[in-house]
Enzyme design. Sequence first.
Site, PDB file in Angstrom:
ATOM      1  CD  GLU A   9      63.245 -24.922 -19.324  1.00 50.89           C
ATOM      2  OE1 GLU A   9      64.346 -25.160 -19.872  1.00 50.89           O
ATOM      3  OE2 GLU A   9      62.308 -25.729 -19.345  1.00 50.89           O
ATOM      4  CD  GLU A  61      62.632 -25.138 -24.398  1.00 51.26           C
ATOM      5  OE1 GLU A  61      61.693 -24.379 -24.737  1.00 51.26           O
ATOM      6  OE2 GLU A  61      63.202 -25.076 -23.300  1.00 51.26           O
TER       7      GLU A  61
END
Length: 260
Positions: free
Chosen positions: A114, A134
């Site tokens: 990210e 995640e």
Amino acid sequence: MSYETILVETRGAVTLITLNRPKALNALNSQVCAELVEAFAAFEADDTQGCAVLTGSGDKAFAAGADIKEMAEKPAADFFLGDFFADWQARIVRATRKPWIAAVNGFALGGGCELAMMADFILAADTAKFGQPEIKLGVAPGMGGSQRLTRAVGKAKAMEMCLTGRMMGAEEAERSGLVARIVPLADLVEDAVKTAQTIAGMPRMAAMVNKEMVNIAFETGLEQGLLTERRLFQILTATQDKAEGMAAFVEKRQAVWKGR
Ligand code: CO8
């Protein structure tokens, strides 16, 4: 300013920022988070600097994500009330008007992927691996992965990566539009700095406006985007560097930029 979790050096007009927790694969803890905000603010404020490069120390990782050990015991209320990682969108992505490049030298996972995607573009080592794993921790991307990855590679690949946690190698990432170019690992930082020096050597306002224009394509519809592009182009025609750039072309000489 001295930092503990990042290294900052200048190479001419380029600021090189290195995430420096190699033993933890450069995992992003709250100290890294705060220091990166400071380093980007210093880069943005320094008129001698025209472009930045962000990379990771060691050969293994750009960043293997947000620091899981730090997050493991943190109560939900702390994530929410502290607006965990909101700082980066406001104080790095939005506040940095000068261009910057992520040089991804290995794993870019979770928050690491990210963070790389917050850059204006990514140069990837041939060893780079991108992923949003995640889900395997019982959570989901929280710093833009579901949004930026989807915009970069499309729904099918983004959905598959988020739902399975599988990693994407450098070649697939380049093929999919996630990275601008692949560079051998040994040459990555030098190549990224050289690319950044090219950008830093461009007329400053034009570089900032070019960055803004491309980013606007992700925020708005075509008609509004085209109008904004025309207006920004028209504003640039008032700069001293526009006069210099065009005169230098006509006179067949090198332009000397003023940055204004
Ligand atoms: N956090 C903390 N420590 C880490 C992390 C991490 N993300 N990744 C690796 N480390 C540490 C390991 O614990 C290990 O430390 P130690 O030696 O003390 O045990 C050291 O780095 C080396 O790691 P490994 O031994 O695991 O190295 P391997 O080569 O075996 O494996 C991997 C490499 C595959 C990268 C593996 O380390 C791994 O899977 N890491 C975790 C990747 C991950 O799940 N990342 C996503 C984290 S969650 C996240 O980023 C959410 C962001 C959004 C938050 C915003 C909310 C609003």
